[in-house]
Design an enzyme around this catalytic site. Structure first.
Site, PDB file in Angstrom:
ATOM      1  CG  ASP A 140      41.915 -56.053 -17.453  1.00  0.00           C
ATOM      2  OD1 ASP A 140      42.718 -55.567 -16.628  1.00  0.00           O
ATOM      3  OD2 ASP A 140      42.020 -55.901 -18.686  1.00  0.00           O
TER       4      ASP A 140
ATOM      5  CD  GLU B  87     -18.185 -66.928  17.295  1.00  0.00           C
ATOM      6  OE1 GLU B  87     -17.799 -67.788  16.475  1.00  0.00           O
ATOM      7  OE2 GLU B  87     -19.025 -67.158  18.190  1.00  0.00           O
TER       8      GLU B  87
HETATM    9  P1  GH3 Z   1     -23.443 -68.922  19.806  1.00  0.00           P
HETATM   10  O1  GH3 Z   1     -23.752 -68.409  21.182  1.00  0.00           O
HETATM   11  O2  GH3 Z   1     -24.232 -70.119  19.471  1.00  0.00           O
HETATM   12  O3  GH3 Z   1     -21.988 -69.126  19.627  1.00  0.00           O
HETATM   13  O4  GH3 Z   1     -23.922 -67.775  18.808  1.00  0.00           O
HETATM   14  P2  GH3 Z   1     -23.045 -66.854  17.903  1.00  0.00           P
HETATM   15  O5  GH3 Z   1     -23.864 -65.734  17.387  1.00  0.00           O
HETATM   16  O6  GH3 Z   1     -21.818 -66.444  18.634  1.00  0.00           O
HETATM   17  O7  GH3 Z   1     -22.558 -67.846  16.787  1.00  0.00           O
HETATM   18  P3  GH3 Z   1     -22.595 -67.815  15.213  1.00  0.00           P
HETATM   19  O8  GH3 Z   1     -21.666 -68.893  14.781  1.00  0.00           O
HETATM   20  O9  GH3 Z   1     -24.017 -67.888  14.710  1.00  0.00           O
HETATM   21  O10 GH3 Z   1     -22.028 -66.397  14.788  1.00  0.00           O
HETATM   22  C1  GH3 Z   1     -20.672 -66.083  14.851  1.00  0.00           C
HETATM   23  C2  GH3 Z   1     -20.504 -64.709  14.255  1.00  0.00           C
HETATM   24  O11 GH3 Z   1     -19.179 -64.240  14.382  1.00  0.00           O
HETATM   25  C3  GH3 Z   1     -20.831 -64.661  12.783  1.00  0.00           C
HETATM   26  C4  GH3 Z   1     -19.779 -63.744  12.194  1.00  0.00           C
HETATM   27  O12 GH3 Z   1     -20.366 -62.646  11.564  1.00  0.00           O
HETATM   28  C5  GH3 Z   1     -18.985 -63.290  13.373  1.00  0.00           C
HETATM   29  N1  GH3 Z   1     -17.573 -63.171  13.079  1.00  0.00           N
HETATM   30  C6  GH3 Z   1     -16.716 -64.156  12.666  1.00  0.00           C
HETATM   31  N2  GH3 Z   1     -15.475 -63.663  12.515  1.00  0.00           N
HETATM   32  C7  GH3 Z   1     -15.517 -62.353  12.821  1.00  0.00           C
HETATM   33  C8  GH3 Z   1     -14.537 -61.292  12.836  1.00  0.00           C
HETATM   34  O13 GH3 Z   1     -13.358 -61.468  12.541  1.00  0.00           O
HETATM   35  N3  GH3 Z   1     -14.949 -60.050  13.217  1.00  0.00           N
HETATM   36  C9  GH3 Z   1     -16.260 -59.836  13.565  1.00  0.00           C
HETATM   37  N4  GH3 Z   1     -16.595 -58.594  13.942  1.00  0.00           N
HETATM   38  N5  GH3 Z   1     -17.190 -60.781  13.538  1.00  0.00           N
HETATM   39  C10 GH3 Z   1     -16.839 -62.034  13.189  1.00  0.00           C
HETATM   40 MG    MG Z   2     -20.445 -67.875  19.237  1.00  0.00          MG
END
Ligand code: GH3
Ligand code: MG
Length: 457
Positions: A53, A373
């Site tokens: 109202d 990665e």
């Molecule tokens: P491998 O050939 O046996 O795969 O060796 P690697 O060095 O690729 O493997 P490892 O698992 O030892 O290292 C992976 C690295 O990826 C460790 C970490 O710091 C890096 N990482 C993970 N996520 C990210 C991200 O979002 N950004 C960046 N810049 N680095 C990342």
């Molecule tokens: Mg790797």
């Protein structure tokens, strides 16, 4: 349809009468006898609609309405002002206070019930969107909402049809100062223009000589492109039958001839405001959905989405007999990229890597970042031979073309190891498939990296 209706009036006899009418129509009725009581009840009871109202001692209806529209807990509740005041300026004052409609006593019951049903139905759309927004905020996919002034900064895009030239002229001239108005000459033209989805408001006269205005409204309501666009109908004074049907088919608001300029402006404005608020909520929900299923750094799908989708695809594959292939990628020595060039450079490599994957798979393939990665590509209807070809192409696409590190032109050689698995038989599962691909990846790493290895069951 039933709804919870709050009725507000300082005269007990009026409250009683309205209560009886609404209860007979199976509405749930709550009552308030003053402005402050109404504000309290609206907050507490959260009614679906408020019948208010205007002339009350102390706080009048205009003030109550303004306050309701200023409180977040009540701003979304439609308000119909019900009053003996019958001057256009009173109506406009009510609409400007934020009322959704302004009905004059004595009330036509049929029109009142139709209006209540229509506003409650319209409110349900906004409620659904508000609920999704609340959920989005709870799960952290959406930021806190701001509404505010962005709703009315742009001129509205209005499409109007009326075959009375003087009336049409009045409508366009009145609205042209604030909005862009397009005029349709015929029903076909209106539907064609409307179908572009480029308008924020449709104004339709219900009393057209050449065709049926009601039918036109129902067509606008059924077309995908115009379903959500508000309709403002123009009706003849006293044509309750047509008005009720229009409201029941989803017309959002109406004006009675002769169209009063300020009332037209106020009603158009409130429809545009609501449309923009709903668009904003829909867009935000869409963005939230995308955020919830994608990876922020690369824009690829995330692990959660991939796992859900993979399960569906593997089930499908069991039924159709068409294989699903899965590629799992892990960048070689990626830790060294971070250690040597910094985390930022590492991120750039991950983004570029994601782009190269996306550019080299089909539209039906699903590219995703598992985390770190590690990446996955899921390929429906794909056998091992084809999957090997794609994986090899991707491996070379990484190894043969150095990655740009930054604007200075520095580059970096990157390689990737890839494991592959393909569904085998009707008893295969997403988890087993992922496990086998992972096993392939492990062997690729062990055997020297920068290679593709398939793993069979
Ligand atoms: P491998 O050939 O046996 O795969 O060796 P690697 O060095 O690729 O493997 P490892 O698992 O030892 O290292 C992976 C690295 O990826 C460790 C970490 O710091 C890096 N990482 C993970 N996520 C990210 C991200 O979002 N950004 C960046 N810049 N680095 C990342
Ligand atoms: Mg790797």
């Amino acid at each position: 349809m039933t709804a919870r209706v709050l009725i507000v009036d300082d005269v007990p006899a009026n409250l009683k009468l309205l209560d009886a009418k609404l209860t007979a129509e199976y509405f749930d009725v709550f009552k308030a006898a003053s402005g402050p009581e109404a504000l309290e009840a609206a907050k507490e009871q959260q009614p679906d609609i408020i019948l208010l109202d205007v002339m009350m001692p102390g706080m009048d209806g205009f003030e109550v309405c303004r306050r309701l529209k200023a409180m977040p807990e009540t701003e979304h509740i439609p308000v119909v002002m019900v009053t003996a005041l019958d001057q256009p300026k009173d109506r406009v004052q009510g609409l400007e206070a934020g009322a959704d409609d302004f009905l004059t006593k004595p009330l036509n019951d049929l029109a009142l019930f139709a209006r209540v049903r229509s506003l409650v139905r319209l409110k349900m759309v906004t409620d659904e969107l508000r609920m999704r927004e609340a959920t989005g905020q709870r799960i952290g996919a959406l930021g806190a909402g701001t509404t505010g002034d962005f709703l009315m900064t742009e001129p509205g895009r209005i499409l109007a049809i009326d075959d009375r030239p003087t009336s049409l002229k009045r409508i366009t001239e009145t609205l042209a100062s604030e909005h862009n108005v397009t005029v349709a000459e015929t029903q076909e033209e209106l539907l064609q223009l409307a179908n572009s989805g480029n308008f924020d408001l449709h104004i339709v006269s219900l009393t057209l000589q050449e065709f049926d205005g009601l039918r036109l409204c129902s067509q606008l309501r059924s077309l995908e492109a115009t379903r959500q666009t508000p309709i403002l109908a123009i009706v003849e004074e006293g044509d309750t039958g047509r008005l009720v049907r229009a409201l029941d088919m989803g017309v959002n608001d109406y004006l009675v001839r002769p169209v009063e300029r300020n009332e037209l402006v106020a009603r158009a404005r409130s429809q545009l405001r609501r449309k923009r608020y709903q668009d904003y909520l829909r867009d935000k929900f869409q963005q939230g959905l995308e955020l919830a299923i994608t990876d922020g750094l690369t824009g690829l799908y995330n692990r959660r989405y991939m796992e859900g989708h993979l399960a569906t695809l593997v089930d499908d594959a069991a039924n159709t007999g068409k294989p699903v292939a899965l590629l799992i990628f892990d960048i070689d020595y990626f830790k060294a990229v971070n250690d040597t060039h910094g985390h930022q450079a590492g991120d750039e490599v991950l983004k570029e890597f994601a782009d190269r994957i996306s550019a080299n798979v089909r539209g039906i393939d699903l590219a995703c970042r598992l985390g770190g990665e590690e990446f996955v590509v899921v390929m429906p209807d794909t056998d091992l031979t084809y999957a090997m070809t794609v994986a090899e192409r991707l491996r070379q696409g990484v190894a043969l073309r150095p990655f740009k590190l930054d604007e200075t032109g520095r580059t970096l050689d990157v390689t990737v190891s890839i494991g592959i698995a393909v569904t085998e038989g009707p008893n295969d599962t997403a988890a087993k498939l992922l496990g086998r691909a992972d096993q392939g990846l492990y062997r690729a790493k062990r055997d020297g990296r920068n290679r593709v290895v398939a793993e069979a069951a």
